[in-house]
Design a protein around this motif. Structure first.
Motif, PDB file in Angstrom:
ATOM      1  N   GLN A 268     -34.740 -78.635 -50.121  1.00  0.00           N
ATOM      2  CA  GLN A 268     -34.198 -77.945 -51.288  1.00  0.00           C
ATOM      3  C   GLN A 268     -33.968 -76.459 -50.994  1.00  0.00           C
ATOM      4  O   GLN A 268     -32.931 -75.900 -51.368  1.00  0.00           O
ATOM      5  CB  GLN A 268     -35.175 -78.098 -52.442  1.00  0.00           C
ATOM      6  CG  GLN A 268     -34.508 -78.087 -53.770  1.00  0.00           C
ATOM      7  CD  GLN A 268     -35.551 -78.140 -54.883  1.00  0.00           C
ATOM      8  OE1 GLN A 268     -36.746 -78.334 -54.628  1.00  0.00           O
ATOM      9  NE2 GLN A 268     -35.103 -77.974 -56.100  1.00  0.00           N
ATOM     10  N   HIS A 271     -30.874 -76.092 -48.873  1.00  0.00           N
ATOM     11  CA  HIS A 271     -29.634 -76.265 -49.643  1.00  0.00           C
ATOM     12  C   HIS A 271     -29.299 -74.995 -50.419  1.00  0.00           C
ATOM     13  O   HIS A 271     -28.166 -74.515 -50.400  1.00  0.00           O
ATOM     14  CB  HIS A 271     -29.756 -77.441 -50.616  1.00  0.00           C
ATOM     15  CG  HIS A 271     -29.901 -78.757 -49.924  1.00  0.00           C
ATOM     16  ND1 HIS A 271     -30.217 -79.919 -50.576  1.00  0.00           N
ATOM     17  CD2 HIS A 271     -29.773 -79.084 -48.618  1.00  0.00           C
ATOM     18  CE1 HIS A 271     -30.285 -80.910 -49.711  1.00  0.00           C
ATOM     19  NE2 HIS A 271     -30.025 -80.426 -48.513  1.00  0.00           N
ATOM     20  N   ARG A 272     -30.314 -74.468 -51.106  1.00  0.00           N
ATOM     21  CA  ARG A 272     -30.070 -73.251 -51.889  1.00  0.00           C
ATOM     22  C   ARG A 272     -29.664 -72.095 -50.984  1.00  0.00           C
ATOM     23  O   ARG A 272     -28.764 -71.319 -51.318  1.00  0.00           O
ATOM     24  CB  ARG A 272     -31.330 -72.853 -52.662  1.00  0.00           C
ATOM     25  CG  ARG A 272     -31.596 -73.753 -53.842  1.00  0.00           C
ATOM     26  CD  ARG A 272     -32.663 -73.149 -54.741  1.00  0.00           C
ATOM     27  NE  ARG A 272     -32.248 -71.861 -55.269  1.00  0.00           N
ATOM     28  CZ  ARG A 272     -33.092 -70.996 -55.849  1.00  0.00           C
ATOM     29  NH1 ARG A 272     -34.372 -71.280 -55.928  1.00  0.00           N
ATOM     30  NH2 ARG A 272     -32.651 -69.863 -56.332  1.00  0.00           N
ATOM     31  N   ILE A 275     -25.944 -72.131 -50.023  1.00  0.00           N
ATOM     32  CA  ILE A 275     -25.045 -71.682 -51.097  1.00  0.00           C
ATOM     33  C   ILE A 275     -25.157 -70.170 -51.286  1.00  0.00           C
ATOM     34  O   ILE A 275     -24.153 -69.447 -51.252  1.00  0.00           O
ATOM     35  CB  ILE A 275     -25.369 -72.425 -52.404  1.00  0.00           C
ATOM     36  CG1 ILE A 275     -25.100 -73.924 -52.210  1.00  0.00           C
ATOM     37  CG2 ILE A 275     -24.534 -71.879 -53.553  1.00  0.00           C
ATOM     38  CD1 ILE A 275     -25.558 -74.795 -53.352  1.00  0.00           C
TER      39      ILE A 275
ATOM     40  N   THR B  70     -20.692 -74.930 -52.180  1.00  0.00           N
ATOM     41  CA  THR B  70     -21.595 -75.274 -53.279  1.00  0.00           C
ATOM     42  C   THR B  70     -21.429 -76.739 -53.668  1.00  0.00           C
ATOM     43  O   THR B  70     -22.400 -77.493 -53.786  1.00  0.00           O
ATOM     44  CB  THR B  70     -21.286 -74.392 -54.506  1.00  0.00           C
ATOM     45  OG1 THR B  70     -21.267 -73.033 -54.089  1.00  0.00           O
ATOM     46  CG2 THR B  70     -22.333 -74.576 -55.584  1.00  0.00           C
ATOM     47  N   ARG B  74     -24.315 -79.656 -53.012  1.00  0.00           N
ATOM     48  CA  ARG B  74     -24.873 -80.329 -54.187  1.00  0.00           C
ATOM     49  C   ARG B  74     -24.612 -81.827 -54.156  1.00  0.00           C
ATOM     50  O   ARG B  74     -25.452 -82.626 -54.530  1.00  0.00           O
ATOM     51  CB  ARG B  74     -24.229 -79.759 -55.462  1.00  0.00           C
ATOM     52  CG  ARG B  74     -24.622 -78.348 -55.771  1.00  0.00           C
ATOM     53  CD  ARG B  74     -25.590 -78.293 -56.966  1.00  0.00           C
ATOM     54  NE  ARG B  74     -26.281 -77.002 -57.009  1.00  0.00           N
ATOM     55  CZ  ARG B  74     -25.767 -75.926 -57.620  1.00  0.00           C
ATOM     56  NH1 ARG B  74     -24.608 -76.011 -58.236  1.00  0.00           N
ATOM     57  NH2 ARG B  74     -26.436 -74.802 -57.624  1.00  0.00           N
ATOM     58  N   LYS B  75     -23.424 -82.201 -53.690  1.00  0.00           N
ATOM     59  CA  LYS B  75     -22.978 -83.579 -53.831  1.00  0.00           C
ATOM     60  C   LYS B  75     -23.390 -84.448 -52.642  1.00  0.00           C
ATOM     61  O   LYS B  75     -23.773 -85.596 -52.803  1.00  0.00           O
ATOM     62  CB  LYS B  75     -21.446 -83.561 -53.946  1.00  0.00           C
ATOM     63  CG  LYS B  75     -20.851 -84.780 -54.595  1.00  0.00           C
ATOM     64  CD  LYS B  75     -20.760 -84.614 -56.088  1.00  0.00           C
ATOM     65  CE  LYS B  75     -20.411 -85.951 -56.732  1.00  0.00           C
ATOM     66  NZ  LYS B  75     -20.754 -85.995 -58.142  1.00  0.00           N
ATOM     67  N   GLU B  79     -31.855 -84.795 -49.750  1.00  0.00           N
ATOM     68  CA  GLU B  79     -33.174 -84.207 -49.543  1.00  0.00           C
ATOM     69  C   GLU B  79     -34.051 -85.161 -48.761  1.00  0.00           C
ATOM     70  O   GLU B  79     -34.264 -86.291 -49.152  1.00  0.00           O
ATOM     71  CB  GLU B  79     -33.810 -83.884 -50.892  1.00  0.00           C
ATOM     72  CG  GLU B  79     -33.140 -82.692 -51.539  1.00  0.00           C
ATOM     73  CD  GLU B  79     -33.938 -82.108 -52.680  1.00  0.00           C
ATOM     74  OE1 GLU B  79     -35.145 -82.400 -52.773  1.00  0.00           O
ATOM     75  OE2 GLU B  79     -33.336 -81.369 -53.476  1.00  0.00           O
TER      76      GLU B  79
END
Lengths: 477, 89
Positions: A268, A271-272, A275, B70, B74-75, B79
């Motif tokens: 997580q 991922h953040r 971005i 982004t 997200r898509k 995880e």
């Protein structure tokens, strides 16, 4: 420069200092000192990770030098600078989860640890460690000089006094706080860089009478300034594109960046960070370099490029605001220097001392060594920056390209190609570094490309061919 | 080892997505910059005060990349845990 403008700079230094020292406090109770000191216990969240990558990468060259070149070359240099948006997502995507999983399994704390476990070769480790120490040490010295010059020009203090203030503030928090202090202060410094460039850009646009007005002034002075080809028409597409390797995808191989790709907590946060990192890098680079271009019609005739940024800030804003905004380049320099210092220290302690000199060193001894080496390194850099030797200046020119040419394939192919072996890695590193220094010295811009491009191509060929040719030899062991 | 293969498969796919994004980013950047920027500056058109080549290549290009990154993260990014759980160490 007035007192109003100096005060924010000192407040900034004090805040960084306090945060750094506080971050170091939980190191005392640490049970895994190396992992905590050099990697922050692999606990970075998304925001801090994105900011520390951006801030480490955005150094004196992009914050002081970049706007200066943009001032002279026009929009073509902003175009070139935008190749850096890539670093925001590419590094974390390409090293990605595989690097995170593998380095945890190897229990790797440095990039060299990864190479050591992957290739199991003393020569690969020693060659990597030595290249890192030489190149990054020089890069670090150059940044210290930049930091001291900035304080000197802002405050009117002597160079020595400025250097002393700079060295002291960085050295204390890095030495006692380690990676966590570096990452947390980077997050603050990155935020300052982000906000500072935005405020300055807006002030510059207002001072120049709006974007259309500025563009008309530039066109009237020299139409080339608004083309992609630079003021003299010398920025060819091939040359500008090759910066995608030097400051774009090649950044994957810079040890101070790669080590951050093993420091995050979980998927997580990664991922953040991708971005946030993409947005922040692109935003800072775009604004930063536009400021340089826009400054030209407002303040024509600045001869030393490095002064564009401080001068335009003082011209376009009231002194107290200029003081606050000018902490941004200070932040950029500090956030790069602190990471380099820690990285060179980790290379000496972990990759050289613990691997080959004293593998059985006790916990307390490792702890003392780490802190001691970091402090001693800082003091040596300080002494060198007082009176910089020619060799350091020369080596600094090769630092980033050299490290990229050395490490890009051993890291990337080491992760994703099973057949890659130590022979391939070693030859690839030697070919990369050797060819880059030779080419840059004797044939700058071969085929119109930046001199880092061909060494990267040849070191790839060397990696693959040598690995394939030595498959049997390797299997036989 | 099965779980390993699965995790590495995800990691490999995401690395390839990274390469794909760079290729797209480069083409967008290059095509607009040199496609629109190569003519005589006197013939340039302007968008929000910027020469069109610069606006589309650097400003819009950056916004597109930020949105695309982004969206894709997200898509399509999965995880997975990084630690080896249990006794396989």
């Amino acid at each position: 420069m007035t007192l109003e403008a100096i005060i924010p700079l000192f407040i900034f230094l004090v805040i960084i200092f306090v945060v750094g020292v506080l971050a170091g406090r939980n190191l005392k109770a640490s049970s895994n000192f190396l992992n905590d000191y050099f990697l922050g216990g692999r606990s970075m969240g998304g925001f801090v990770l994105a900011m520390t990558m951006t801030a480490t990468y955005g150094s004196a060259s992009s914050f002081i030098g970049g706007p200066g070149v943009a001032y002279n070359e026009g929009l073509g240099w902003v175009l070139l600078a935008m190749s850096q948006v890539v670093t925001g997502y590419f590094v974390l995507m390409i090293l990605g989860k595989k690097f995170a999983i593998v380095t945890r399994r190897y229990n790797a704390v440095t990039m060299v640890d990864f190479l050591k476990e992957r290739y199991r070769s003393k020569w690969v480790v020693l060659f990597s460690a030595i290249s890192i120490i030489i190149f990054l040490f020089s890069a670090m010295a150059a940044q210290w000089i930049g930091g001291a010059r900035l304080i000197e020009s802002l405050t009117g203090l002597s160079y020595t006094a400025a250097l002393f203030i700079f060295a002291l503030s960085v050295l204390v928090y890095v030495t006692i706080g380690g990676f966590r202090a570096v990452a947390l202060t980077d997050a603050i410094q990155g935020t300052i860089m982000f906000v500072g460039t935005l405020v300055l850009l807006i002030a510059t646009i207002i001072a120049g009478g709006g974007i259309s007005e500025i563009m008309a002034d530039l066109t009237a002075e020299n139409p080339n300034l608004v083309t992609p080809f630079g003021a003299e028409g010398t920025l060819t597409p091939a040359y500008v594109s090759s910066f995608w390797i030097l400051v774009g995808v090649g950044v994957v191989a810079l040890p101070q960046i790669a080590v951050r790709a093993m420091s995050y907590k979980n998927s997580q946060s990664m991922h953040r960070a991708i971005i946030i990192g993409t947005i922040v890098v692109g935003f800072i680079m775009l604004n930063m370099h536009l400021i340089g271009v826009f400054a030209r019609p407002i303040l024509p005739g600045i001869e030393v490029g490095d002064k564009v940024m401080p001068l335009i800030a003082l011209e376009a804003m009231p002194p107290w605001l200029a003081g606050i905004v000018l902490t941004a380049p200070m932040a950029a320099i500090m956030s790069t220097v602190d990471s380099l210092l820690l990285l060179v220290s980790s290379t000496i302690v972990k990759d050289v001392y613990l691997n080959y000199i004293q593998p059985k060193a006790s916990h307390t001894r490792v702890k003392r060594m780490s802190i001691g080496i970091t402090a001693v390194l800082g003091i040596i850099v300080f002494l060198m920056a007082l009176n910089p030797p020619e060799l350091i200046i020369w080596l600094n020119l090769f630092a980033f390209g050299g490290l990229e040419a050395a490490f890009i394939w051993p890291i990337v192919m080491g992760l994703y190609w099973r057949k890659g072996n130590k022979y391939g890695a070693l030859v690839s590193m030697i070919v990369g570094v050797g060819l880059y220094i030779l080419s840059d010295t004797f044939f700058p811009q071969p085929l119109g490309l930046h001199s880092v491009v061909l060494p990267v191509v040849f070191s790839f060929v060397a990696y693959v061919m040598v690995s394939l040719a030595t498959q049997k030899k390797n299997a036989g062991i | 080892m099965k779980k390993d293969d699965y995790h590495f498969k995800i990691a490999n796919r995401e690395a390839l997505i990274g390469v794909g994004l760079v290729v797209f980013n480069f083409i967008w950047w290059f095509a607009f910059a040199y496609g629109l920027g190569s003519k005589d500056p006197a013939e340039y058109t302007y968008v929000f005060g910027f020469p069109a080549w610069f606006f589309y290549s650097c400003i819009l290009g950056f916004i597109i990349m930020a949105v695309l990154v982004t969206f894709i993260v997200r898509k399509f990014f999965t995880e997975i845990p990084f630690e080896d759980e249990g006794d396989n160490k």
